[in-house]
Design an enzyme around this catalytic site. Sequence first.
Site, PDB file in Angstrom:
ATOM      1  N   SER A  99       0.831  -1.204   0.000  1.00 51.88           N
ATOM      2  CA  SER A  99       0.000   0.000   0.000  1.00 51.88           C
ATOM      3  C   SER A  99       0.865   1.253   0.000  1.00 51.88           C
ATOM      4  CB  SER A  99      -0.919   0.012   1.220  1.00 51.88           C
ATOM      5  OG  SER A  99      -0.160  -0.001   2.414  1.00 51.88           O
ATOM      6  N   CYS A 123      -7.096   2.315  13.979  1.00 52.09           N
ATOM      7  CA  CYS A 123      -8.282   1.492  14.189  1.00 52.09           C
ATOM      8  C   CYS A 123      -8.532   0.658  12.942  1.00 52.09           C
ATOM      9  CB  CYS A 123      -9.511   2.361  14.461  1.00 52.09           C
ATOM     10  SG  CYS A 123      -9.365   3.374  15.949  1.00 52.09           S
ATOM     11  N   ASP A 141      -0.366 -11.875   1.516  1.00 50.55           N
ATOM     12  CA  ASP A 141       0.030 -11.382   2.837  1.00 50.55           C
ATOM     13  C   ASP A 141      -0.510 -12.273   3.942  1.00 50.55           C
ATOM     14  OD1 ASP A 141       1.451  -9.204   1.999  1.00 50.55           O
ATOM     15  OD2 ASP A 141      -0.189  -7.781   2.201  1.00 50.55           O
ATOM     16  N   HIS A 160       5.904   2.490  11.008  1.00 48.66           N
ATOM     17  CA  HIS A 160       4.980   2.948  12.045  1.00 48.66           C
ATOM     18  C   HIS A 160       5.459   4.232  12.706  1.00 48.66           C
ATOM     19  CE1 HIS A 160       4.377  -1.474  11.738  1.00 48.66           C
ATOM     20  NE2 HIS A 160       3.129  -1.081  11.664  1.00 48.66           N
TER      21      HIS A 160
END
Length: 774
Positions: free
Chosen positions: A448, A531, A614, A709
């Site tokens: 992505s 989320c 994945d 992250h």
Amino acid sequence: MTTESKTKTVTHILGYPRVGAQRELKFAQEKYWRGEIEQKELLAVGSELRQRHWKDQSASGLDFVTAGDFAWYDHVLTTSLLLGHVPARHNNGFPDLDTLFKVGRGQSQNSCGCGEAASDMTKWFNTNYHYIVPEFSKNDKFNVSWSQLFDEIAEAQKQGHNVKPVLLGPLSYLWLGKEVNDEEVEQGFDRLSLLPRLLTAYQAIFSKLSALGVEWVQIDEPILALELPKAWADSFKLAYQVIQSDVKLLLTTYFDGVEHHLDKITKLAVNGLHIDVSAAPDQLDAIVSALPKEWVLSVGAVNGRNVWRADLERLHERLQPVKEALGDKLWIASSCSLLHSPVDLEQETELSKETLQWFAFAKQKLREVTLLADALDGNQNAILACHQYSQPLRERESAEHINKPAVQQRLAAITPALAERAEAYSVRAQHQAEKLGLPLLPTTTIGSFPQTSDIRQQRSAYRTGKLNEQDYVTAMKGHIADAVERQERLDLDVLVHGEAERNDMVEYFAENLNGFQATRFGWVQSYGSRCVKPAIVVADIEREAPITVSWTQYAQSLTTKQMKGMLTGPVTILGWTFPREDITRKEIAQQLALVLRDEVSDLQQAGINIIQIDEPAIREGLPIKKSDQKAYLDWAVEAFKISAASAKSETQIHTHMCYSEFNEIIESVAALDADVITIETSRSNMELLKAFEDFNYPNEIGPGVYDIHSPNIPSQEWIVDLIETAAARVPVERLWVNPDCGLKTRNWKETEAALENMVKAAKALRKKWQSNAA
């Protein structure tokens, strides 16, 4: 006929979702991190959410509201700050909210992008929730330094609530962390040796709780459900002798049974025990029989990890003898914290009436707990209400559209041969080298790319009918073309289409397969502000048409480089959805494997030579007891292999895994027989590669070289160091270079800066090593 009991069944929950029904906390956190609001505004959002959630608990009739379950990132990190236990690189004196965010993210508000490394993050047992891993060294000290727990108890008491705080127990806190100094470990340091120092801090916590007038504390020791080493199991007795006080302790366990530790548990200096009978119903009778007479038993009857309506009628029948045996010593609760459930089903106005009657979200589960308790107390209206509440579940059991003959026929035809590629990896690798023509250290990304506001708005407009299909396809193709152009400019070797059309790697497939139910507001917290919105498996799973082929084929038409097809694997789709409760997880995984197998065939036929399946969730699905893990791994591996086995030898199958500890599952990872595996390793400084090195992993591997992250941008030198570290453990001819994970949550500026450094690092080492070889 049941007569009304004279003893009241006490009701409570183990925790409540903190993000808010409209994800208010997420949006406030991200505004704060971007510097758009002051800290006092963020704190106000948190306070408003807590007060709303306590009010919901009180209004449902619960005897206690739970405080201490709110967290600004995750509850383990909150515990670290409570204990004054912060890594030295982030410790600038007294910890505050910015300290917490720095430990979790590497930085708090927007800065230069050059903050200190965030602490490691991993899965919370076998859930899709994450926590920041505590870091332990032999000279660590603990002192109560962070007042959030006490402030929130006072806040709830001020609202007039009967408060039961929740606190992560000392043994579980130590277990969930890791030793960070290899030299200390070599000299014999074990984090369990810190227990005496840690207990002193817990004594101080209980002293403060007593001063606040707290009667009961829920002390979570979820590691009691594990098969613990003897030293750890034996440490509980002394630990709980040391921390006992005039505050009553409810020793709380969940996610599996604890009967294997029952002889130790019943000797602890506590006042009650909570067990999860949703995850492990068979433990109930043994525990009721062995329970000390003066203890309460909190029965976690309402499943906190799924969205299905509780079968209150059957639960009432099952627990009535327990009520008769225990009287007022029986408490009824959620099985675990409700943070694993979406917040409020009442928001789902687009679901059919039939479907709505199958589900209960966190707010509805509050009433399930109190209704069940009322029925156990002999309230005839409650008993009738439990019967009526379960009726939609009875009707569903016999519904013809749930169990589909065509799917059942395919399942029955599964044989071992269906899960095998035509040739061994050593042969496939030669075919793929000839077909793909990739350089040494090929560079790629995980799938992505940044989901810009334009992308999200266009998807939303399409979903609500404000954008027609033709205009939507045109818009998405524009984003795909942009992603391809950026990758070519960066000179990546294997490209991806960027997944602009996908809201979520699992939800996208769920929306395009029959047998799933999507929700609008079914959000649950994954980590920090992230989320996810799991779909719900409601029926047998079928694929009507190819899902990814047209987008991938279009992307491939824009470049002469190899384009990866991107699929989410069967075990991850299962793990990141709410599963059915009427069939086994293995059967759901097999259904998913068969539809993905068809998708692999279609991508291959469309000219796609590299297909990534994945499986980031394969480890988190492990049962938490080691003795139960082999059976799970056997069917999980089989499901992946069924998905991939339709690929020809020259088609390269990739898989991706993240946040995984591979040592205990390395044989199963190898058994997947993926041609290339990419893994998350940068936070752990390539530590995870040791498992692959020790096992002599035979296939190709792409250890992540930077942490997606964190907003920090890795330098070329940093990435070079990581690749060189990896090359010391993996033969360079089998090494790939890639980020840790997908890039959808990042922005383009930081994404391109990081990828530019990654490609430069790979090219520099490629040149160096090819020169040396010459």
